[in-house]
Design an enzyme around this catalytic site. Sequence first.
Site, PDB file in Angstrom:
ATOM      1  N   LYS A 133     -21.584  -8.547  31.800  1.00  0.00           N
ATOM      2  CA  LYS A 133     -20.487  -9.453  31.449  1.00  0.00           C
ATOM      3  C   LYS A 133     -19.348  -8.715  30.728  1.00  0.00           C
ATOM      4  O   LYS A 133     -18.185  -8.858  31.078  1.00  0.00           O
ATOM      5  CB  LYS A 133     -20.983 -10.591  30.532  1.00  0.00           C
ATOM      6  CG  LYS A 133     -22.117 -11.419  31.097  1.00  0.00           C
ATOM      7  CD  LYS A 133     -22.569 -12.482  30.107  1.00  0.00           C
ATOM      8  CE  LYS A 133     -23.101 -11.965  28.784  1.00  0.00           C
ATOM      9  NZ  LYS A 133     -24.376 -11.200  28.899  1.00  0.00           N
ATOM     10  N   ARG A 149     -22.874 -20.483  24.602  1.00  0.00           N
ATOM     11  CA  ARG A 149     -24.273 -20.153  24.852  1.00  0.00           C
ATOM     12  C   ARG A 149     -25.192 -21.350  24.640  1.00  0.00           C
ATOM     13  O   ARG A 149     -26.392 -21.243  24.866  1.00  0.00           O
ATOM     14  CB  ARG A 149     -24.717 -19.039  23.903  1.00  0.00           C
ATOM     15  CG  ARG A 149     -24.656 -17.635  24.526  1.00  0.00           C
ATOM     16  CD  ARG A 149     -24.761 -16.670  23.374  1.00  0.00           C
ATOM     17  NE  ARG A 149     -25.473 -15.456  23.633  1.00  0.00           N
ATOM     18  CZ  ARG A 149     -24.875 -14.256  23.738  1.00  0.00           C
ATOM     19  NH1 ARG A 149     -23.575 -14.149  23.748  1.00  0.00           N
ATOM     20  NH2 ARG A 149     -25.594 -13.177  23.854  1.00  0.00           N
ATOM     21  N   ARG A 169     -27.600   1.479  27.460  1.00  0.00           N
ATOM     22  CA  ARG A 169     -26.235   1.098  27.029  1.00  0.00           C
ATOM     23  C   ARG A 169     -25.815   1.870  25.780  1.00  0.00           C
ATOM     24  O   ARG A 169     -26.595   2.058  24.847  1.00  0.00           O
ATOM     25  CB  ARG A 169     -26.198  -0.407  26.741  1.00  0.00           C
ATOM     26  CG  ARG A 169     -24.899  -0.847  26.070  1.00  0.00           C
ATOM     27  CD  ARG A 169     -24.603  -2.300  26.274  1.00  0.00           C
ATOM     28  NE  ARG A 169     -25.517  -3.186  25.583  1.00  0.00           N
ATOM     29  CZ  ARG A 169     -25.453  -4.519  25.680  1.00  0.00           C
ATOM     30  NH1 ARG A 169     -24.541  -5.097  26.455  1.00  0.00           N
ATOM     31  NH2 ARG A 169     -26.313  -5.273  25.041  1.00  0.00           N
ATOM     32  N   ARG A 205     -26.547   0.044  20.216  1.00  0.00           N
ATOM     33  CA  ARG A 205     -26.572  -1.166  19.411  1.00  0.00           C
ATOM     34  C   ARG A 205     -27.939  -1.349  18.761  1.00  0.00           C
ATOM     35  O   ARG A 205     -28.961  -1.108  19.391  1.00  0.00           O
ATOM     36  CB  ARG A 205     -26.259  -2.381  20.298  1.00  0.00           C
ATOM     37  CG  ARG A 205     -24.790  -2.696  20.367  1.00  0.00           C
ATOM     38  CD  ARG A 205     -24.477  -3.733  21.394  1.00  0.00           C
ATOM     39  NE  ARG A 205     -25.304  -4.927  21.335  1.00  0.00           N
ATOM     40  CZ  ARG A 205     -25.086  -6.009  22.083  1.00  0.00           C
ATOM     41  NH1 ARG A 205     -24.076  -6.019  22.928  1.00  0.00           N
ATOM     42  NH2 ARG A 205     -25.870  -7.061  21.985  1.00  0.00           N
ATOM     43  N   ARG A 208     -33.926 -11.763  22.872  1.00  0.00           N
ATOM     44  CA  ARG A 208     -32.616 -12.239  23.355  1.00  0.00           C
ATOM     45  C   ARG A 208     -32.734 -12.816  24.759  1.00  0.00           C
ATOM     46  O   ARG A 208     -32.076 -13.794  25.095  1.00  0.00           O
ATOM     47  CB  ARG A 208     -31.597 -11.096  23.328  1.00  0.00           C
ATOM     48  CG  ARG A 208     -31.089 -10.793  21.915  1.00  0.00           C
ATOM     49  CD  ARG A 208     -30.597  -9.360  21.759  1.00  0.00           C
ATOM     50  NE  ARG A 208     -29.554  -9.000  22.673  1.00  0.00           N
ATOM     51  CZ  ARG A 208     -29.373  -7.763  23.164  1.00  0.00           C
ATOM     52  NH1 ARG A 208     -30.190  -6.792  22.831  1.00  0.00           N
ATOM     53  NH2 ARG A 208     -28.376  -7.521  23.975  1.00  0.00           N
TER      54      ARG A 208
HETATM   55  P1  ADP Z   1     -25.207  -9.286  25.141  1.00  0.00           P
HETATM   56  O1  ADP Z   1     -23.934  -8.550  25.476  1.00  0.00           O
HETATM   57  O2  ADP Z   1     -26.347  -8.363  25.142  1.00  0.00           O
HETATM   58  O3  ADP Z   1     -25.345 -10.518  25.977  1.00  0.00           O
HETATM   59  P2  ADP Z   1     -23.837 -10.166  22.766  1.00  0.00           P
HETATM   60  O4  ADP Z   1     -23.131  -8.942  22.340  1.00  0.00           O
HETATM   61  O5  ADP Z   1     -23.058 -11.183  23.529  1.00  0.00           O
HETATM   62  O6  ADP Z   1     -25.125  -9.756  23.615  1.00  0.00           O
HETATM   63  O7  ADP Z   1     -24.482 -10.900  21.514  1.00  0.00           O
HETATM   64  C1  ADP Z   1     -25.188 -10.197  20.515  1.00  0.00           C
HETATM   65  C2  ADP Z   1     -25.732 -11.189  19.476  1.00  0.00           C
HETATM   66  O8  ADP Z   1     -24.640 -11.878  18.849  1.00  0.00           O
HETATM   67  C3  ADP Z   1     -26.617 -12.295  20.049  1.00  0.00           C
HETATM   68  O9  ADP Z   1     -27.976 -11.890  20.157  1.00  0.00           O
HETATM   69  C4  ADP Z   1     -26.421 -13.410  18.998  1.00  0.00           C
HETATM   70  O10 ADP Z   1     -27.190 -13.166  17.833  1.00  0.00           O
HETATM   71  C5  ADP Z   1     -24.950 -13.244  18.632  1.00  0.00           C
HETATM   72  N1  ADP Z   1     -24.063 -14.078  19.479  1.00  0.00           N
HETATM   73  C6  ADP Z   1     -23.114 -13.637  20.340  1.00  0.00           C
HETATM   74  N2  ADP Z   1     -22.490 -14.659  20.946  1.00  0.00           N
HETATM   75  C7  ADP Z   1     -23.053 -15.796  20.454  1.00  0.00           C
HETATM   76  C8  ADP Z   1     -22.850 -17.190  20.689  1.00  0.00           C
HETATM   77  N3  ADP Z   1     -21.932 -17.633  21.564  1.00  0.00           N
HETATM   78  N4  ADP Z   1     -23.616 -18.067  19.992  1.00  0.00           N
HETATM   79  C9  ADP Z   1     -24.522 -17.647  19.105  1.00  0.00           C
HETATM   80  N5  ADP Z   1     -24.778 -16.361  18.842  1.00  0.00           N
HETATM   81  C10 ADP Z   1     -24.051 -15.428  19.510  1.00  0.00           C
HETATM   82  P1  ADP Z   2     -23.549  -7.660  28.937  1.00  0.00           P
HETATM   83  O1  ADP Z   2     -22.185  -7.791  28.305  1.00  0.00           O
HETATM   84  O2  ADP Z   2     -23.800  -8.698  29.987  1.00  0.00           O
HETATM   85  O3  ADP Z   2     -24.655  -7.596  27.942  1.00  0.00           O
HETATM   86  P2  ADP Z   2     -22.688  -4.933  29.604  1.00  0.00           P
HETATM   87  O4  ADP Z   2     -21.368  -5.126  30.288  1.00  0.00           O
HETATM   88  O5  ADP Z   2     -22.681  -4.448  28.216  1.00  0.00           O
HETATM   89  O6  ADP Z   2     -23.582  -6.273  29.742  1.00  0.00           O
HETATM   90  O7  ADP Z   2     -23.541  -3.950  30.527  1.00  0.00           O
HETATM   91  C1  ADP Z   2     -24.863  -3.513  30.140  1.00  0.00           C
HETATM   92  C2  ADP Z   2     -25.014  -2.017  30.476  1.00  0.00           C
HETATM   93  O8  ADP Z   2     -25.054  -1.857  31.896  1.00  0.00           O
HETATM   94  C3  ADP Z   2     -23.878  -1.143  29.991  1.00  0.00           C
HETATM   95  O9  ADP Z   2     -24.422   0.072  29.583  1.00  0.00           O
HETATM   96  C4  ADP Z   2     -22.962  -0.973  31.205  1.00  0.00           C
HETATM   97  O10 ADP Z   2     -22.290   0.285  31.193  1.00  0.00           O
HETATM   98  C5  ADP Z   2     -23.974  -1.036  32.359  1.00  0.00           C
HETATM   99  N1  ADP Z   2     -23.453  -1.725  33.552  1.00  0.00           N
HETATM  100  C6  ADP Z   2     -22.633  -2.801  33.599  1.00  0.00           C
HETATM  101  N2  ADP Z   2     -22.422  -3.193  34.883  1.00  0.00           N
HETATM  102  C7  ADP Z   2     -23.151  -2.349  35.668  1.00  0.00           C
HETATM  103  C8  ADP Z   2     -23.346  -2.228  37.086  1.00  0.00           C
HETATM  104  N3  ADP Z   2     -22.754  -3.079  37.959  1.00  0.00           N
HETATM  105  N4  ADP Z   2     -24.154  -1.240  37.528  1.00  0.00           N
HETATM  106  C9  ADP Z   2     -24.754  -0.392  36.658  1.00  0.00           C
HETATM  107  N5  ADP Z   2     -24.609  -0.438  35.322  1.00  0.00           N
HETATM  108  C10 ADP Z   2     -23.818  -1.408  34.815  1.00  0.00           C
END
Ligand code: ADP
Ligand code: ADP
Length: 219
Positions: free
Chosen positions: A16, A91, A130, A163, A174
């Site tokens: 995302k 979420r 990542r 992270r 998560r």
């Molecule tokens: P990922 O990219 O792995 O989906 P995020 O960076 O979006 O994770 O979120 C990291 C953490 O921040 C989540 O595990 C949660 O604790 C918090 N968080 C992020 N967005 C939200 C949301 N919309 N509502 C509640 N908690 C959130």
């Molecule tokens: P999210 O925000 O959904 O948690 P991220 O955008 O942070 O996901 O992506 C998670 C990891 O996967 C990062 O290390 C990113 O560089 C890698 N990644 C994202 N999209 C792709 C893809 N299409 N193919 C391979 N690796 C990817």
Amino acid sequence: MFKSVVVFIGPPGVGKGTQASLLADSFSIPKFATGDLLREALKNKTPLGVEAKNYMDSGKLVPDQLVLNLIKGKISALDKETGFILDGFPRTLSQAQGLDEILLTLCHNVSLAIEFSMDEEERIARLTGRRLCPNCQRTYHILFAPPKKDSLCDYCSVQLVQRADDNEEVIRKRSAVYWETTEPLLNYYRQKNILKVVDASSSIENVFSRIKHIFQELN
Ligand code: ADP
Ligand code: ADP
Ligand code: ZN
């Protein structure tokens, strides 16, 4: 002028953030990622960051009201005509309803929800590899999207970090929270007829071209 409001929904690691950055850059529109905003608050030890820390460290959702206030502040500061991308928000159903209320006061509404869908095993591999630039928040992957120079951000030349919540135990938590609480929210957008599903398993470029296509149909 880009006026649409787009939300990205999908389990952790599905891509995302990567796609939100590409889209924001290529259409010159703002994007807000609640995860990034919360990590920033945590780094700056603001009251919000202090309150959010325990939830984030253990992979639980931060309470709805805190996240809603955060997003409300960001959206209210925008020009009324400006569209934007939301990554990782809403979420929960209550966040989705809260977002609709905020948008209503600005004569906006959610135009499109994109569900990122992919296989579990590959998604975990994305999360464990990542890496993040602590300065500009750009995301890399040790194998799939490595920086040009070993472990340095291409833009800031700052040492990339992993992270704190990208460890096996918290990743599992998560993911469980996503399937229990966030995935059911997709129905909310499906019923409004604004949900599109994207196969997130192919390359970054392929996923991006699919999303760009969906976007261009919107505007
Ligand atoms: P990922 O990219 O792995 O989906 P995020 O960076 O979006 O994770 O979120 C990291 C953490 O921040 C989540 O595990 C949660 O604790 C918090 N968080 C992020 N967005 C939200 C949301 N919309 N509502 C509640 N908690 C959130
Ligand atoms: P999210 O925000 O959904 O948690 P991220 O955008 O942070 O996901 O992506 C998670 C990891 O996967 C990062 O290390 C990113 O560089 C890698 N990644 C994202 N999209 C792709 C893809 N299409 N193919 C391979 N690796 C990817
Ligand atoms: Zn950087």
